[in-house]
Design a protein around this motif. Sequence first.
Motif, short mmCIF file in Angstrom:
data_model
loop_
_atom_site.label_atom_id
_atom_site.label_comp_id
_atom_site.label_asym_id
_atom_site.label_seq_id
_atom_site.Cartn_x
_atom_site.Cartn_y
_atom_site.Cartn_z
N UNK A 255 30.97 95.45 9.13
CA UNK A 255 29.52 95.52 9.31
C UNK A 255 29.03 96.96 9.24
N UNK A 304 33.93 93.65 -1.63
CA UNK A 304 33.37 92.46 -2.26
C UNK A 304 31.92 92.30 -1.85
N UNK A 305 31.66 92.46 -0.54
CA UNK A 305 30.31 92.25 -0.05
C UNK A 305 29.32 93.24 -0.64
N UNK B 258 23.60 83.53 -3.10
CA UNK B 258 23.35 84.34 -1.89
C UNK B 258 21.85 84.45 -1.66
N UNK B 301 33.43 84.32 -3.64
CA UNK B 301 32.86 85.64 -3.33
C UNK B 301 31.53 85.50 -2.59
N UNK B 304 32.39 85.05 1.15
CA UNK B 304 32.74 86.29 1.84
C UNK B 304 31.48 87.13 2.03
N UNK B 305 30.69 87.22 0.96
CA UNK B 305 29.49 88.06 1.02
C UNK B 305 28.50 87.56 2.07
N UNK B 308 29.52 88.30 5.67
CA UNK B 308 29.40 89.70 6.06
C UNK B 308 27.97 90.18 6.03
N UNK B 309 27.21 89.70 5.07
CA UNK B 309 25.89 90.28 4.94
C UNK B 309 24.97 89.80 6.07
N UNK B 311 26.00 89.06 9.04
CA UNK B 311 26.44 89.82 10.22
C UNK B 311 25.91 91.24 10.16
N UNK B 312 25.94 91.84 8.96
CA UNK B 312 25.46 93.21 8.83
C UNK B 312 23.96 93.31 9.09
N UNK B 315 23.42 93.06 12.67
CA UNK B 315 23.86 94.30 13.31
C UNK B 315 22.80 95.40 13.15
N UNK B 468 33.36 86.73 12.22
CA UNK B 468 33.07 86.87 10.81
C UNK B 468 34.26 87.37 10.00
N UNK B 469 35.31 87.81 10.69
CA UNK B 469 36.36 88.48 9.94
C UNK B 469 37.54 87.61 9.56
#
Lengths: 524, 524
Positions: A255, A304-305, B258, B301, B304-305, B308-309, B311-312, B315, B468-469
């Motif tokens: 993150x 990747x992200x 996405x 992909x 995964x994206x 993470x996205x 979560x980011x 955050x 998320x990991x």
Amino acid sequence: MRGRIGSMALLSFASFVFSDETEPSTVVSVSVFVAVLCLCIVVGHLLEENRWVNESITAIVIGCIVGTIILFSSKGRNSHILRFNEEVFFIYLLPPIIFNAGFQVKKKQFFQNFLTIMFFGVIGVFISFAIISAGCWWLFPKVGLSGLDAQDYLALGTIFSSTDTVCTLQVLRQEETPRLYSLVFGEGVVNDATSVVLFNAIKKLDFSKLEGWAIFHVVRDFLYLFLTSTALGIATGLLTAYALKALYFGRHSTDREIALMALMAYFSYMLAELLQLSGILTVFFCGIVMSHYAWHNVSESSRITTRHIFATLSFIAETFIFLYVGMDALDIDKWKTAKTSFKTLSGIYGIIISLVLVGRAAFVFPLSILSNYISSKSERQLITFKHQVIIWWAGLMRGAVSIALAFNQFTYSGVTWNPVHATMITSTVVVVLFSTVVFGFLTKPLITALLPHHSQESTDHKDDNMPKDDIALPFLSADSSAGSGFLQAKRSLSMLLERPVHTIHAYWRKFDDKYMRPVFGGPN
Amino acid sequence: MRGRIGSMALLSFASFVFSDETEPSTVVSVSVFVAVLCLCIVVGHLLEENRWVNESITAIVIGCIVGTIILFSSKGRNSHILRFNEEVFFIYLLPPIIFNAGFQVKKKQFFQNFLTIMFFGVIGVFISFAIISAGCWWLFPKVGLSGLDAQDYLALGTIFSSTDTVCTLQVLRQEETPRLYSLVFGEGVVNDATSVVLFNAIKKLDFSKLEGWAIFHVVRDFLYLFLTSTALGIATGLLTAYALKALYFGRHSTDREIALMALMAYFSYMLAELLQLSGILTVFFCGIVMSHYAWHNVSESSRITTRHIFATLSFIAETFIFLYVGMDALDIDKWKTAKTSFKTLSGIYGIIISLVLVGRAAFVFPLSILSNYISSKSERQLITFKHQVIIWWAGLMRGAVSIALAFNQFTYSGVTWNPVHATMITSTVVVVLFSTVVFGFLTKPLITALLPHHSQESTDHKDDNMPKDDIALPFLSADSSAGSGFLQAKRSLSMLLERPVHTIHAYWRKFDDKYMRPVFGGPN
């Protein structure tokens, strides 16, 4: 932009006085906008295999339709929420697009073609600018339009010199014609930066005491901006790479890594604007440096992200812009203010579109020949005539940058009561719509005709040739982290064996491996 | 929120009249804000292993410091750009946080503990609300504060009943105490929704003709909002899942997937607000449904994206909020307007903090016992006393929701000239700062003392226990797509073997496998 950019920013939210119950239509607008964006994505996907339509056209057409519906359902009242806003464009929409361009660019191709890209993107803009400015100044009075001053004509030159290559890039296949793709792509980015910088230089000119040296001032300012902006972008990118390498070693936190990269990229853009530099150039070079160094310092999932998220943000911003432009065509206030006869209007549209065609031809063909002349000495692949035609065509579309610059020149905060200025705004919108829809419509057939192999399997392997999708091949990304597939790798390899690597590039690789990568990170 | 939400929206940008040269400070502000966000991320990362500090405290402290610097460097002029804006909070910052909560939630744990979560998140809020409202009404006049009406006191009850569990969740380890984590996490989300819905219900009450039935109206409205909002969220999630499954089958396009997921999630929130429902609940359930169905219909992909996205984004939004709250403490206009004596102020702070402590204790312990009583029949794991203390403590922090509600109640567009109202705003800010910094400071030591195994390896495996990991283990994500690691898998398996699966859950699984997954997608 530059000085003007700030006023719209996020934090000015805070001081924005709003009323509660009186304006419930904005929540409707956001909902409608988001829903329409979703619709665009779905329709764009369904029409992907269509021979004529591309996503830009889809978005513009949907924008027009939705704009019409809203206009009718609100009985003309709501047209003001559809107005294109240059500040939103320059603060929120442009940075992700340009950053993604830098992040996904094939660096090796880009730097090998650097000279040719600069020919097209810098000298080309100056030539096109001169032709369009002079042409408008000479021809506009003949169709009955007067009331523009010298600065307006010069501004028109830059407004209609900024291209929008999205349409063509959606059709070209990078791994089949890597050089052509790189030229069109590279010119697109450099062209954006050049036209914005040139536009700002013209706005700063003092026409009351203009002298012969003015052109040198413009060129000097331009070079200064170009170099400092590039340096700032590289510095920010290196700082990010260093921070990621120094701080995150051994214990990755996805993150934070993603957030830091995205925020630092945006920060480079804002900082450039703050320092009165060109944010476009800065964020483009920041993207290049980040993909070359920083990207290798983060965890696998971050890699990747980031690849996908920057591409997605850019995709959303592009769709948003075309949708916005489509809706903006329905801004009836401007049409009412314009008060120009149909004959004059047709004359203006005809003049501008002809000048765009001529202005672009006037530099693409001569500069291609010049580039070929230089390249012939260095054993490089030449630009064939067919490719020249495609390059010429790729830059005929006018896009959001034109509209944003026109709003900056001819309105005050998006509003104008000057009929001539309103005419200029509506003309820009019409030219953008016409060029995107009509020229865009013909792009796929034209490219198919000129490059016949494009017609087959142009859709089923769509994803494979997108630079962002070859994440599965990290070993290829040594010097072009967006390398695309085995074909490309084989070709690169054979090229390396067949002809001597350019000396500068070889020196750079040595320097990079020895000094830069140990400090800033890179593939092991 | 709800009716008020729109005015701030993106498109109102367009009608916002701004001036060019007079307000260059906003571009500075955005740059400063982005730079400070980057600083927070780096400092937060460096302090990760620190025993006392967590990221919320870091952001708040950095916010205060930067706010002070800006205030001094602008000689008090700039305090207004630092003002907390509830609209920005509810339109841009809250949706990604709540959506991510739904997207990453361990669905199995969440639904197994659904009843207990509802006890804490709904009934608990009502109890805490009653105690805080009554306490303020009884005690405020005793320290010399008057001028608040009945609605203000009721509003204060909801303002100080909304918790912020981010601090505790940063410390708790999901795979060691899955039930405790799930309870704290679930209560956090439901609590947000309940307090916002309750707050709106109170704002709608007509105090001039209040009768005995008012409480039933509030409860009825609450249930109606709860059910319709949930239904809307589920419907939007299913629609997205269906669209992704039906349209993208066989040819995946990562960017579009996405973009569609993110935009549809945001659309669900805006639509709920538009329909006067609770956007928080809607977007939370939309997130759950998307991670259960839609997530399985997209390319590897994209999976995964998206993980993470979201979560980011969450955050960044959280860090932004704490930074914002920290800067907001420097809003000197409010402090000047308040004009309350130090003695009264200390009295108010003491009263509120005591009521928060008491109000929370008054429901956590009785409801835990009730939950244990019910659970003992169904062979479920009981909530130990130590866990009860942690649950009580986890909800003591007050956060951005409190501040946003206080601004909604006591200001008009962020501005108030009423000294009592200004006092309420500053008191809210002080309570939020105090609870986050002081209580937050003690959270790590407290949890370490109560759950001793938390002290070891609480940082080196940090990433492994983040939901998320574990994207690398897709086979575990069958019914809890955010499952975490082999330990968890082993425990789940042994739990499944040791005790009978709950009947409702078993029926739901059957129904899901037979009817839902074939239509909306899911793991094969």
